[in-house]
Scaffold this motif. Structure first.
Motif, mmCIF file in Angstrom:
data_model
loop_
_atom_site.group_PDB
_atom_site.id
_atom_site.type_symbol
_atom_site.label_atom_id
_atom_site.label_comp_id
_atom_site.label_asym_id
_atom_site.label_seq_id
_atom_site.Cartn_x
_atom_site.Cartn_y
_atom_site.Cartn_z
ATOM 1 N N ASP A 63 111.176 -19.557 -68.897
ATOM 2 C CA ASP A 63 110.529 -19.848 -67.619
ATOM 3 C C ASP A 63 109.903 -18.596 -67.006
ATOM 4 O O ASP A 63 108.970 -18.685 -66.220
ATOM 5 N N ILE A 64 110.427 -17.419 -67.368
ATOM 6 C CA ILE A 64 109.929 -16.156 -66.810
ATOM 7 C C ILE A 64 108.820 -15.569 -67.688
ATOM 8 O O ILE A 64 107.725 -15.301 -67.228
ATOM 9 N N ASP A 65 109.125 -15.339 -68.963
ATOM 10 C CA ASP A 65 108.104 -14.820 -69.886
ATOM 11 C C ASP A 65 108.206 -15.506 -71.246
ATOM 12 O O ASP A 65 107.504 -16.436 -71.518
ATOM 13 N N SER A 66 109.127 -15.074 -72.097
ATOM 14 C CA SER A 66 109.295 -15.734 -73.390
ATOM 15 C C SER A 66 110.782 -15.825 -73.712
ATOM 16 O O SER A 66 111.565 -14.961 -73.314
ATOM 17 N N PRO A 67 111.196 -16.882 -74.426
ATOM 18 C CA PRO A 67 112.611 -17.056 -74.732
ATOM 19 C C PRO A 67 113.140 -15.958 -75.653
ATOM 20 O O PRO A 67 112.383 -15.350 -76.417
ATOM 21 N N ILE A 68 114.425 -15.720 -75.559
ATOM 22 C CA ILE A 68 115.086 -14.715 -76.394
ATOM 23 C C ILE A 68 115.538 -15.391 -77.687
ATOM 24 O O ILE A 68 116.049 -16.509 -77.667
ATOM 25 N N ALA A 69 115.366 -14.708 -78.803
ATOM 26 C CA ALA A 69 115.783 -15.232 -80.106
ATOM 27 C C ALA A 69 117.274 -14.946 -80.300
ATOM 28 O O ALA A 69 117.665 -13.898 -80.806
ATOM 29 N N ILE A 70 118.107 -15.879 -79.874
ATOM 30 C CA ILE A 70 119.557 -15.703 -79.936
ATOM 31 C C ILE A 70 120.024 -15.515 -81.381
ATOM 32 O O ILE A 70 120.897 -14.695 -81.655
ATOM 33 N N ASP A 71 119.442 -16.257 -82.317
ATOM 34 C CA ASP A 71 119.844 -16.126 -83.720
ATOM 35 C C ASP A 71 119.627 -14.706 -84.235
ATOM 36 O O ASP A 71 120.428 -14.184 -85.001
ATOM 37 N N GLU A 72 118.529 -14.087 -83.832
ATOM 38 C CA GLU A 72 118.247 -12.717 -84.272
ATOM 39 C C GLU A 72 119.258 -11.736 -83.675
ATOM 40 O O GLU A 72 119.656 -10.775 -84.329
ATOM 41 N N ILE A 73 119.681 -11.972 -82.443
ATOM 42 C CA ILE A 73 120.691 -11.109 -81.822
ATOM 43 C C ILE A 73 122.021 -11.249 -82.550
ATOM 44 O O ILE A 73 122.691 -10.255 -82.858
ATOM 45 N N LYS A 74 122.423 -12.478 -82.869
ATOM 46 C CA LYS A 74 123.661 -12.712 -83.611
ATOM 47 C C LYS A 74 123.596 -12.064 -84.992
ATOM 48 O O LYS A 74 124.572 -11.473 -85.461
ATOM 49 N N LYS A 75 122.453 -12.174 -85.643
ATOM 50 C CA LYS A 75 122.271 -11.566 -86.973
ATOM 51 C C LYS A 75 122.411 -10.049 -86.882
ATOM 52 O O LYS A 75 123.066 -9.427 -87.714
ATOM 53 N N PHE A 76 121.819 -9.438 -85.861
ATOM 54 C CA PHE A 76 121.896 -7.989 -85.681
ATOM 55 C C PHE A 76 123.342 -7.544 -85.478
ATOM 56 O O PHE A 76 123.802 -6.578 -86.094
#
Length: 71
Positions: free
Chosen positions: A5-18
């Motif tokens: 809603d603010i800019d672009s969604p965060i890629a949660i899967d990529e954060i978990k992978k990291f």
């Protein structure tokens, strides 16, 4: 993710992978120290959140833990 809603969604899967990749590296790996070294064995029936949590805390307290899961 409501961040879209603010800019672009965060890629949660990529954060978990990291985070998982960081834990696989030996220099960053978290291995808790055992508090005691008991020779007693404990069986945990069920590998759900409660069973795994129980097994984790009993293990770092020094017990030998085996988790039994139906599947």
């Amino acid at each position: 993710c409501t961040r879209g809603d603010i800019d672009s969604p965060i890629a949660i899967d990529e954060i978990k992978k990291f985070v998982a990749e960081q834990d696989l590296k030996e220099e960053h790996r978290f291995v808790p120290k055992k508090r005691h070294n008991y020779s007693k064995k404990i069986a945990i029936i069920g590998g759900g959140p409660a069973g795994l949590s129980c097994a984790y805390y009993l293990s770092i307290d020094g017990y030998k833990v085996t988790v039994f899961e139906k599947q």
